[in-house]
Write an enzyme that holds these catalytic residues in place. Structure first.
Site, PDB file in Angstrom:
ATOM      1  N   SER A 127       0.941  -1.277   0.130  1.00 18.79           N
ATOM      2  CA  SER A 127       0.072  -0.145   0.264  1.00 18.79           C
ATOM      3  C   SER A 127       0.835   1.457  -0.053  1.00 18.79           C
ATOM      4  O   SER A 127       2.002   1.168   0.272  1.00 18.79           O
ATOM      5  CB  SER A 127      -0.908  -0.021   1.130  1.00 18.79           C
ATOM      6  OG  SER A 127      -1.573   1.293   1.766  1.00 18.79           O
ATOM      7  N   TYR A 151      -1.216   0.299  10.171  1.00 17.46           N
ATOM      8  CA  TYR A 151      -1.157  -0.657   8.788  1.00 17.46           C
ATOM      9  C   TYR A 151       0.082  -0.289   7.795  1.00 17.46           C
ATOM     10  O   TYR A 151       0.419  -1.386   7.319  1.00 17.46           O
ATOM     11  CB  TYR A 151      -2.485  -0.071   8.055  1.00 17.46           C
ATOM     12  CG  TYR A 151      -2.684  -0.627   6.993  1.00 17.46           C
ATOM     13  CD1 TYR A 151      -3.493  -1.925   6.651  1.00 17.46           C
ATOM     14  CD2 TYR A 151      -2.563   0.049   5.656  1.00 17.46           C
ATOM     15  CE1 TYR A 151      -3.802  -2.284   5.481  1.00 17.46           C
ATOM     16  CE2 TYR A 151      -2.788  -0.449   4.354  1.00 17.46           C
ATOM     17  CZ  TYR A 151      -3.658  -1.720   4.275  1.00 17.46           C
ATOM     18  OH  TYR A 151      -3.834  -2.199   3.167  1.00 17.46           O
ATOM     19  N   LYS A 155       2.593  -3.046   6.681  1.00 16.59           N
ATOM     20  CA  LYS A 155       2.834  -3.682   5.066  1.00 16.59           C
ATOM     21  C   LYS A 155       4.337  -3.330   4.714  1.00 16.59           C
ATOM     22  O   LYS A 155       4.814  -4.175   4.120  1.00 16.59           O
ATOM     23  CB  LYS A 155       2.057  -2.476   4.465  1.00 16.59           C
ATOM     24  CG  LYS A 155       0.708  -3.079   4.211  1.00 16.59           C
ATOM     25  CD  LYS A 155       0.209  -4.186   3.510  1.00 16.59           C
ATOM     26  CE  LYS A 155      -1.189  -4.422   3.327  1.00 16.59           C
ATOM     27  NZ  LYS A 155      -1.796  -5.617   2.697  1.00 16.59           N
TER      28      LYS A 155
END
Lengths: 329, 329
Positions: A127, A151, A155
């Site tokens: 991402s 998050y 990632k």
């Protein structure tokens, strides 16, 4: 060839599965088996041309990853993750699913290879959340990963693991950093990025949508169709051309909200644009200001990953794929 | 204040402990207790001015991290790691010690904070191995972490965790990427980087040393004294000035082997330089060519971290700290 899709019930997973079922092949090879996995039951396709299994469960419980790869699939699409907002709200769950889950999968593949040689292609969706402000107007291929969310941290860590496991020869990994998907099909959701899609999708179906930011807000986009193109290309590209840096910012379209609305007007007319209600939201604006606006995705472009040409193309793809070819405002 | 040092028996850990014992304080605060931990028994200091405990064991076994921080130390120096070569040879051990061990420690601190508020300073030693070739001649503060070893991967992952745990308020973390330590005290070892120190330390003690590369090879250095300075500054700096990017490339000295030898000649005379035997080694040359040569450590410099002025200063520090003030060739 046998393909496994983790996260097959998600938006990207569904579209990828549909495409694989339709094509019946990946690159030069026929698909002989497709395994669709998610924590909620993936849709069972109607009359597939080859064997399709669905599996439902938490892939982070002991043994789950081993079971998933027990038949030694040739390609593993790892799209499974809990989203940014949830990973921020639930620290432990975010690390368990997004980091430990990925590592369990990677370890299962590595350990299968200790029994007898095994080196599948692993395609991982990362991402642009791996980047954190402040950043330059265009983020280049050598820019620091400095996420500002859990998050994004998860990632970024998985990207590092993927490169190391690939370098070691445990699998052939490639990570792709997807732009924000637009037009995202389905219902409006509470994601802070939701409005980028809502202001197009809803008016094209005759529904009102809220625009919480100004028209000069710029962001980085790819259509669902482009995203599936990235995944298929990642699954078939010659990794020798990619080299040891296995994680790539995908090419996208940098556009402003104003450019979105201009394309909406061309596709749906003035009546569609009138369905966009302006209602500024300081919280959403603050979140969006921390997001990347543009990339210089030189490497991925040189490697043949293809972005949408403009917002007209993104809207055309949406109208063809989701609205049966007709903007129905 | 109570300080814990993990990795206290290593070279940097020993020198840090000695310094803390000598100073009796860290920044403005008196040290009241020092806990020295390592997998091999750390030396027990003679007549310390405050309570010193030593603890020996594997900090990655269940409960070990919790025990170490049970008394809620104010500052935790986390220097424990297995080295690059071993992490490359033993994949599982490298990830267990360098990644899982660090995560257990971070988790122990986070969970202690769930019981009652706890937010210690955590100083983590990272490494320039988080960078992988190709890179620019000078690596800036926004350059991509793309390690080419499992050790570098583990350090890069711990950096990401440290930033996220700090951002969340679980502790006040700061990671410092140390240059290659030179002059490394002790015996010559098998590390590929060993010769950078060997060609100075050995001749200054009247011993022969082997130089396996050409004089124009450039590398990035800090003296042990500078490294300890970095650690103490990291433990006391106002983290508000550091911001969310908690990992910093330390300032160092970029110098060639030729510059090392010129400084050796000034410190030890022609007879010292004559003890350096040239014996080229293609393997070592290839490894060294993949290492960073120079950094533009703007952020750390602006934040008050201080590099050695030149190789003469590095040699002076070595002669004072290790040779009782006399170069004895």
């Amino acid at each position: 060839m046998h393909i496994v899709v983790l996260g097959a019930a998600g938006m990207v997973g569904c579209k990828l599965s549909e495409r694989l079922l339709r094509d019946g092949r990946l690159g030069q090879r026929d698909i002989t088996r497709l395994t669709l996995h998610d924590v909620v039951a993936p849709a069972v396709p109607d009359k597939p041309g080859f064997k399709v299994d669905t599996a439902t469960g938490d892939f982070t419980v002991p043994g789950a990853a081993e079971t998933l790869i027990a038949d030694r699939p040739d390609v593993i699409f790892h799209l499974a993750a809990i989203v940014s907002g949830e990973a921020e709200l639930d620290f432990e769950k975010g690390y368990r699913i997004n980091l430990d889950g990925t590592r369990f999968l990677f370890e299962a593949v590595r350990k299968a290879g200790l029994q007898q040689p095994y080196r599948p292609r692993v395609v991982f969706t990362s991402s642009i959340a791996v980047f954190g402000a402040p950043f330059p107007d265009k983020i280049g291929d050598e820019y620091l990963l400095a996420p500002l969310t859990s998050y994004g941290t998860q990632k970024a860590i998985c990207e590092l693991l993927l490169s190391d496991y690939s370098r070691r020869g445990f699998f052939d990994g490639i990570g792709i950093r997807l732009p924000t998907i637009c037009v995202r099909p389905g219902k409006p959701n509470k994601a802070a990025s939701g409005f980028f899609s809502n202001i197009l999708r809803e008016p094209l179906s005759g529904q009102e949508a809220v625009l919480p930011v100004a028209e000069d807000v710029r962001h980085w986009f790819a259509s669902p169709r482009a995203a599936i193109g990235f995944l298929l290309h990642a699954a078939t590209i010659d990794l020798a051309t990619v080299g040891p840096r296995r994680n790539l910012s995908m090419p996208g379209l940098s556009a402003t909200v104003g450019e979105e609305l201009a394309a909406l007007k061309r596709a749906g007319g003035e009546k569609a644009v009138k369905l966009v209600r302006r209602e500024s939201d300081a919280t959403i604006l603050r979140i969006v200001e921390g997001w990347p606006r543009d990339f210089d995705a030189k490497r991925a472009t040189a490697l043949g990953f293809k972005a949408d040409a403009d917002f007209d193309a993104i809207l055309r793809a949406h109208i063809e794929d989701e609205l049966g070819g007709k903007a129905g405002a």
